[in-house]
Motif scaffolding. Sequence first.
Motif, mmCIF file in Angstrom:
data_model
loop_
_atom_site.group_PDB
_atom_site.id
_atom_site.type_symbol
_atom_site.label_atom_id
_atom_site.label_comp_id
_atom_site.label_asym_id
_atom_site.label_seq_id
_atom_site.Cartn_x
_atom_site.Cartn_y
_atom_site.Cartn_z
ATOM 1 N N ARG A 6 0.867 -1.176 0.000
ATOM 2 C CA ARG A 6 0.000 0.000 0.000
ATOM 3 C C ARG A 6 0.908 1.231 0.000
ATOM 4 O O ARG A 6 1.819 1.343 0.799
ATOM 5 C CB ARG A 6 -0.911 0.010 1.228
ATOM 6 N N ARG A 7 0.647 2.150 -0.931
ATOM 7 C CA ARG A 7 1.482 3.338 -1.104
ATOM 8 C C ARG A 7 1.368 4.270 0.105
ATOM 9 O O ARG A 7 0.277 4.623 0.520
ATOM 10 C CB ARG A 7 1.102 4.081 -2.375
ATOM 11 N N ALA A 8 2.512 4.707 0.632
ATOM 12 C CA ALA A 8 2.541 5.583 1.801
ATOM 13 C C ALA A 8 2.454 7.063 1.425
ATOM 14 O O ALA A 8 2.084 7.883 2.255
ATOM 15 C CB ALA A 8 3.812 5.337 2.613
ATOM 16 N N PHE A 9 2.810 7.391 0.190
ATOM 17 C CA PHE A 9 2.881 8.791 -0.221
ATOM 18 C C PHE A 9 2.182 9.019 -1.559
ATOM 19 O O PHE A 9 1.936 8.080 -2.307
ATOM 20 C CB PHE A 9 4.351 9.234 -0.351
ATOM 21 N N GLU A 10 1.922 10.291 -1.847
ATOM 22 C CA GLU A 10 1.406 10.668 -3.163
ATOM 23 C C GLU A 10 2.515 10.464 -4.194
ATOM 24 O O GLU A 10 3.686 10.566 -3.847
ATOM 25 C CB GLU A 10 0.939 12.124 -3.163
ATOM 26 N N PRO A 11 2.208 10.189 -5.433
ATOM 27 C CA PRO A 11 0.854 10.140 -5.963
ATOM 28 C C PRO A 11 0.139 8.827 -5.615
ATOM 29 O O PRO A 11 0.783 7.803 -5.401
ATOM 30 C CB PRO A 11 1.056 10.255 -7.475
ATOM 31 N N ARG A 12 -1.161 8.938 -5.546
ATOM 32 C CA ARG A 12 -2.051 7.793 -5.308
ATOM 33 C C ARG A 12 -1.795 7.103 -3.973
ATOM 34 O O ARG A 12 -1.823 5.883 -3.859
ATOM 35 C CB ARG A 12 -1.980 6.823 -6.476
ATOM 36 N N ILE B 201 3.166 -0.180 -19.657
ATOM 37 C CA ILE B 201 3.267 1.280 -19.575
ATOM 38 C C ILE B 201 2.275 1.790 -18.535
ATOM 39 O O ILE B 201 1.108 1.411 -18.529
ATOM 40 C CB ILE B 201 2.959 1.939 -20.938
ATOM 41 N N GLY B 202 2.770 2.645 -17.650
ATOM 42 C CA GLY B 202 1.930 3.306 -16.651
ATOM 43 C C GLY B 202 2.098 4.804 -16.768
ATOM 44 O O GLY B 202 2.801 5.307 -17.657
ATOM 45 N N HIS B 203 1.461 5.518 -15.854
ATOM 46 C CA HIS B 203 1.504 6.983 -15.871
ATOM 47 C C HIS B 203 1.723 7.486 -14.451
ATOM 48 O O HIS B 203 0.991 7.102 -13.542
ATOM 49 C CB HIS B 203 0.204 7.550 -16.446
ATOM 50 N N TYR B 204 2.722 8.342 -14.274
ATOM 51 C CA TYR B 204 3.110 8.815 -12.954
ATOM 52 C C TYR B 204 2.970 10.333 -12.886
ATOM 53 O O TYR B 204 3.767 11.061 -13.482
ATOM 54 C CB TYR B 204 4.559 8.402 -12.672
ATOM 55 N N PRO B 205 1.948 10.818 -12.176
ATOM 56 C CA PRO B 205 1.789 12.272 -12.050
ATOM 57 C C PRO B 205 2.785 12.846 -11.048
ATOM 58 O O PRO B 205 2.924 12.331 -9.937
ATOM 59 C CB PRO B 205 0.347 12.428 -11.543
ATOM 60 N N TYR B 206 3.492 13.887 -11.463
ATOM 61 C CA TYR B 206 4.475 14.504 -10.575
ATOM 62 C C TYR B 206 4.743 15.937 -11.028
ATOM 63 O O TYR B 206 4.988 16.173 -12.211
ATOM 64 C CB TYR B 206 5.785 13.703 -10.575
ATOM 65 N N GLY B 207 4.683 16.867 -10.110
ATOM 66 C CA GLY B 207 5.023 18.259 -10.403
ATOM 67 C C GLY B 207 4.185 18.888 -11.489
ATOM 68 O O GLY B 207 4.685 19.686 -12.264
ATOM 69 N N GLY B 208 2.909 18.524 -11.572
ATOM 70 C CA GLY B 208 2.020 19.124 -12.564
ATOM 71 C C GLY B 208 2.078 18.468 -13.932
ATOM 72 O O GLY B 208 1.405 18.918 -14.857
ATOM 73 N N GLU B 209 2.892 17.448 -14.091
ATOM 74 C CA GLU B 209 2.977 16.715 -15.348
ATOM 75 C C GLU B 209 2.745 15.235 -15.080
ATOM 76 O O GLU B 209 2.899 14.772 -13.955
ATOM 77 C CB GLU B 209 4.351 16.903 -15.998
ATOM 78 N N THR B 210 2.372 14.501 -16.110
ATOM 79 C CA THR B 210 2.217 13.057 -16.003
ATOM 80 C C THR B 210 3.244 12.404 -16.908
ATOM 81 O O THR B 210 3.264 12.658 -18.112
ATOM 82 C CB THR B 210 0.789 12.618 -16.375
ATOM 83 N N TYR B 211 4.096 11.594 -16.303
ATOM 84 C CA TYR B 211 5.201 10.975 -17.023
ATOM 85 C C TYR B 211 4.859 9.534 -17.408
ATOM 86 O O TYR B 211 4.326 8.794 -16.580
ATOM 87 C CB TYR B 211 6.462 10.975 -16.151
ATOM 88 N N PRO B 212 5.187 9.122 -18.634
ATOM 89 C CA PRO B 212 5.021 7.709 -18.981
ATOM 90 C C PRO B 212 6.110 6.893 -18.277
ATOM 91 O O PRO B 212 7.254 7.335 -18.182
ATOM 92 C CB PRO B 212 5.193 7.682 -20.503
ATOM 93 N N VAL B 213 5.712 5.754 -17.762
ATOM 94 C CA VAL B 213 6.634 4.873 -17.038
ATOM 95 C C VAL B 213 6.581 3.501 -17.697
ATOM 96 O O VAL B 213 5.500 2.959 -17.931
ATOM 97 C CB VAL B 213 6.230 4.772 -15.551
ATOM 98 N N LEU B 214 7.743 2.944 -18.003
ATOM 99 C CA LEU B 214 7.843 1.590 -18.535
ATOM 100 C C LEU B 214 8.282 0.695 -17.382
ATOM 101 O O LEU B 214 9.410 0.798 -16.901
ATOM 102 C CB LEU B 214 8.856 1.513 -19.676
ATOM 103 N N THR B 215 7.371 -0.167 -16.924
ATOM 104 C CA THR B 215 7.660 -1.031 -15.783
ATOM 105 C C THR B 215 7.977 -2.445 -16.240
ATOM 106 O O THR B 215 7.245 -3.020 -17.045
ATOM 107 C CB THR B 215 6.474 -1.057 -14.806
ATOM 108 N N THR B 216 9.073 -2.975 -15.721
ATOM 109 C CA THR B 216 9.439 -4.375 -15.917
ATOM 110 C C THR B 216 8.995 -5.116 -14.664
ATOM 111 O O THR B 216 9.465 -4.811 -13.567
ATOM 112 C CB THR B 216 10.957 -4.535 -16.108
ATOM 113 N N PHE B 217 8.062 -6.071 -14.839
ATOM 114 C CA PHE B 217 7.548 -6.826 -13.702
ATOM 115 C C PHE B 217 8.215 -8.193 -13.604
ATOM 116 O O PHE B 217 8.489 -8.841 -14.612
ATOM 117 C CB PHE B 217 6.034 -7.025 -13.817
ATOM 118 N N PHE B 218 8.424 -8.603 -12.365
ATOM 119 C CA PHE B 218 8.959 -9.909 -12.030
ATOM 120 C C PHE B 218 7.997 -10.594 -11.069
ATOM 121 O O PHE B 218 7.139 -9.951 -10.474
ATOM 122 C CB PHE B 218 10.326 -9.779 -11.327
#
Length: 175
Positions: free
Chosen positions: A52-58, A104-121
């Motif tokens: 469970r995420r402790a901080f923003e975002p989400r 591909i996910g999306h990470y909101p930070y500093g007023g912008e939303t950044y594309p994130v490429l996640t490698t899952f294991f």
Amino acid sequence: MDMNFCRRCGETLVSTQANEFSCKNQHTIFANSTPSTGIFFLQNDGKVVLARRAFEPRKGMLDTIGGFIEPEETAEQAIQREIKEETGLTPEQYSTPTFLCTAIGHYPYGGETYPVLTTFFWSHLQPGVRIIANDDVAEVITQDINMINLNELHDIDVRKGILELSTMLRKGLSV
């Protein structure tokens, strides 16, 4: 993705191509995906470990244990580092992480939303291992994969990872 300001000089950016932006000082900024990594731990009872995420975002939403890949670091090195930072676990306490998928996910930070490429294991926890939430993890939960509410997951990349893991488990593939 829209980028607003040049990270080199602070001037307004203008889109010049799909992932390329420039400012009046002729700095070129590329809006490439930011690499990250995450892991789904499986317990002997078949349940999946989520954080469970402790901080923003989400803040408060469910996520994998994991995070951003640092410069000069591979996905495999990053996941081992993130596991240690967020849970205190050492490699002897889980099986070698095995590639699951990318998303591909999306990470909101500093007023912008950044594309994130996640490698899952995915990995199996050793019997009797207890995970303690550290760093940016508020708590660690375990849940039957079929009971996970996809709307409680922090982003679409994690949803894709859960669905991929669920498909593998349903097919009885070596997980």
